[in-house]
Design a protein around this motif. Structure first.
Motif, PDB file in Angstrom:
ATOM      1  N   ARG A 182       0.891  11.294  13.907  1.00 52.99           N
ATOM      2  CA  ARG A 182       2.153  11.567  13.222  1.00 52.99           C
ATOM      3  C   ARG A 182       2.657  10.335  12.483  1.00 52.99           C
ATOM      4  N   ILE A 183       3.221  10.544  11.304  1.00 54.51           N
ATOM      5  CA  ILE A 183       3.825   9.467  10.524  1.00 54.51           C
ATOM      6  C   ILE A 183       5.324   9.401  10.849  1.00 54.51           C
ATOM      7  N   THR A 184       5.796   8.205  11.181  1.00 53.51           N
ATOM      8  CA  THR A 184       7.202   7.992  11.500  1.00 53.51           C
ATOM      9  C   THR A 184       7.836   7.158  10.396  1.00 53.51           C
ATOM     10  N   ILE A 185       8.961   7.611   9.887  1.00 55.12           N
ATOM     11  CA  ILE A 185       9.660   6.923   8.804  1.00 55.12           C
ATOM     12  C   ILE A 185      10.932   6.279   9.342  1.00 55.12           C
ATOM     13  N   GLN A 238      10.320   1.879   5.880  1.00 57.18           N
ATOM     14  CA  GLN A 238       9.235   1.440   6.758  1.00 57.18           C
ATOM     15  C   GLN A 238       8.484   2.658   7.273  1.00 57.18           C
ATOM     16  N   CYS A 239       7.168   2.622   7.143  1.00 55.26           N
ATOM     17  CA  CYS A 239       6.324   3.746   7.561  1.00 55.26           C
ATOM     18  C   CYS A 239       5.337   3.266   8.602  1.00 55.26           C
ATOM     19  N   CYS A 240       5.227   3.997   9.704  1.00 56.19           N
ATOM     20  CA  CYS A 240       4.291   3.571  10.742  1.00 56.19           C
ATOM     21  C   CYS A 240       3.615   4.780  11.380  1.00 56.19           C
ATOM     22  N   PHE A 241       2.481   4.515  12.028  1.00 55.99           N
ATOM     23  CA  PHE A 241       1.768   5.544  12.772  1.00 55.99           C
ATOM     24  C   PHE A 241       2.450   5.719  14.118  1.00 55.99           C
ATOM     25  N   GLY A 242       2.745   6.945  14.481  1.00 52.32           N
ATOM     26  CA  GLY A 242       3.443   7.220  15.721  1.00 52.32           C
ATOM     27  C   GLY A 242       2.582   7.979  16.715  1.00 52.32           C
ATOM     28  N   MET A 243       3.068   9.162  17.141  1.00 51.16           N
ATOM     29  CA  MET A 243       2.389   9.944  18.163  1.00 51.16           C
ATOM     30  C   MET A 243       0.933  10.226  17.782  1.00 51.16           C
ATOM     31  N   PHE A 258       0.837  -1.199   0.000  1.00 50.12           N
ATOM     32  CA  PHE A 258       0.000   0.000   0.000  1.00 50.12           C
ATOM     33  C   PHE A 258       0.872   1.249   0.000  1.00 50.12           C
ATOM     34  N   LEU A 259       1.983   1.163   0.710  1.00 53.41           N
ATOM     35  CA  LEU A 259       2.905   2.296   0.806  1.00 53.41           C
ATOM     36  C   LEU A 259       3.487   2.646  -0.564  1.00 53.41           C
ATOM     37  N   ALA A 260       3.706   1.617  -1.400  1.00 48.64           N
ATOM     38  CA  ALA A 260       4.273   1.849  -2.728  1.00 48.64           C
ATOM     39  C   ALA A 260       3.321   2.642  -3.621  1.00 48.64           C
ATOM     40  N   SER A 261       2.007   2.457  -3.413  1.00 48.15           N
ATOM     41  CA  SER A 261       1.016   3.158  -4.236  1.00 48.15           C
ATOM     42  C   SER A 261       0.662   4.530  -3.682  1.00 48.15           C
ATOM     43  N   TYR A 262       0.680   4.662  -2.366  1.00 45.62           N
ATOM     44  CA  TYR A 262       0.299   5.927  -1.722  1.00 45.62           C
ATOM     45  C   TYR A 262       1.452   6.342  -0.814  1.00 45.62           C
ATOM     46  N   ARG A 263       2.163   7.370  -1.200  1.00 45.97           N
ATOM     47  CA  ARG A 263       3.417   7.742  -0.558  1.00 45.97           C
ATOM     48  C   ARG A 263       3.193   8.401   0.799  1.00 45.97           C
ATOM     49  N   PHE A 264       2.914   7.580   1.792  1.00 43.77           N
ATOM     50  CA  PHE A 264       2.716   8.096   3.146  1.00 43.77           C
ATOM     51  C   PHE A 264       3.969   8.800   3.657  1.00 43.77           C
ATOM     52  N   GLU A 265       5.139   8.356   3.189  1.00 43.17           N
ATOM     53  CA  GLU A 265       6.372   8.947   3.707  1.00 43.17           C
ATOM     54  C   GLU A 265       6.536  10.395   3.274  1.00 43.17           C
ATOM     55  N   ASN A 266       5.726  10.841   2.300  1.00 42.85           N
ATOM     56  CA  ASN A 266       5.776  12.244   1.879  1.00 42.85           C
ATOM     57  C   ASN A 266       4.862  13.142   2.708  1.00 42.85           C
ATOM     58  N   LYS A 267       4.152  12.542   3.670  1.00 37.49           N
ATOM     59  CA  LYS A 267       3.248  13.296   4.534  1.00 37.49           C
ATOM     60  C   LYS A 267       3.809  13.339   5.954  1.00 37.49           C
ATOM     61  N   SER A 268       3.448  14.360   6.686  1.00 41.51           N
ATOM     62  CA  SER A 268       3.910  14.460   8.072  1.00 41.51           C
ATOM     63  C   SER A 268       2.937  13.804   9.043  1.00 41.51           C
ATOM     64  N   LYS A 269       1.692  13.587   8.582  1.00 47.26           N
ATOM     65  CA  LYS A 269       0.688  13.009   9.474  1.00 47.26           C
ATOM     66  C   LYS A 269      -0.479  12.458   8.664  1.00 47.26           C
TER      67      LYS A 269
END
Length: 251
Positions: free
Chosen positions: A197-200, A208-213, A172-183
């Motif tokens: 917050r998005i943590t890279i 690796q992209c995950c949901f953080g704070m 899913f990350l490959a199709s929708y670039r979550f790492e380009n967002k801050s949250k």
């Protein structure tokens, strides 16, 4: 001599950990019959009865177990809520629920959230775990067909502890670039928004992209537990965030 009055009511404020167990005030615990105190019944404002375990010894007693967890989830009780218990004898309790507005919650029999709409019913459970699981998966697949871009995750304990994390699937990350967002802005079934917050983590050759704070607070607010399935649906996009609707299907 005046006869000593026996307390029939007590109140508790819901603090972290309340989903797993709720201590009964020691002074009140003295009034309970020790011989038969391991099974209790809690009656909610709608008149429904919820069986719950009571564990402990002497003045150190607490509600716990699956029955207590079902009661908390069934009434959508959150942190900071104020519960007033009235004891009717024979381990039967009546409860009133007050939310963060300091007003008593008015419950209705209407089912309006995705989590309740797709929750397995007791009738379904009686048909056998295998058949119930197959039927549930069929319902979920039918529901997902009506959604936009989404991914689903069955929660584990590591997603819920005091320092939790939730990884976005690599596909899913490959199709929708979550790492380009801050949250991300998570919107729960009740329409409440929670910024997360998005943590890279760059671990070559993958990102690796995950949901953080903010994710932990979202879990507490929605009383999530291990085994619950969350479906994350992207609804719209902003400059620094995705707006993501979260559909919750209880275990």
């Amino acid at each position: 001599m005046k006869k000593k009055k026996v307390a029939t009511r007590f109140f508790k404020v819901m603090l972290p950990g309340y989903l797993n167990e709720l201590p009964i005030p020691p002074k009140f615990a003295r009034n309970l019959t020790v011989q038969n105190h391991r099974a209790a019944t809690i009656r909610d404002p709608l008149g429904r009865s919820w069986p719950a375990n009571v564990e402990g010894k002497g003045e150190d007693l607490w509600f716990c177990g699956e029955g207590w967890m079902n009661f908390v989830k069934g009434l959508d009780i959150g942190i900071g809520y104020f519960l007033v218990f009235k004891y009717k004898g024979n381990m039967k309790f009546y409860v009133k629920v007050f939310d963060l507005t300091a007003c008593e919650v008015e419950y209705s029999h209407e089912i309006c959230s995705y989590s309740k709409r797709f929750e397995l019913s007791s009738t379904l459970n009686k048909q056998g775990e295998a058949k119930a699981s197959k039927t549930a998966e069929k319902l979920i697949k039918q529901f997902c067909k009506s959604l936009g871009p989404h991914f689903s995750i069955t929660l584990k304990f590591c997603n819920l502890r005091s320092r939790p994390y939730l990884n976005v699937p690599l596909g899913f990350l490959a199709s929708y670039r979550f790492e380009n967002k801050s949250k991300v802005i998570l919107v729960d079934p009740k329409g409440r928004s929670s910024p997360v917050r998005i943590t890279i983590r760059k671990r070559r050759p993958i990102i690796q992209c995950c949901f953080g704070m903010g994710w932990h607070e979202f879990c507490l607010r929605n009383h999530l537990s291990a085994g619950d399935k969350c479906i994350f649906e992207i609804k719209s996009e902003e400059a620094d965030a995705y707006i993501v609707h979260v559909h919750i299907i209880r275990e």
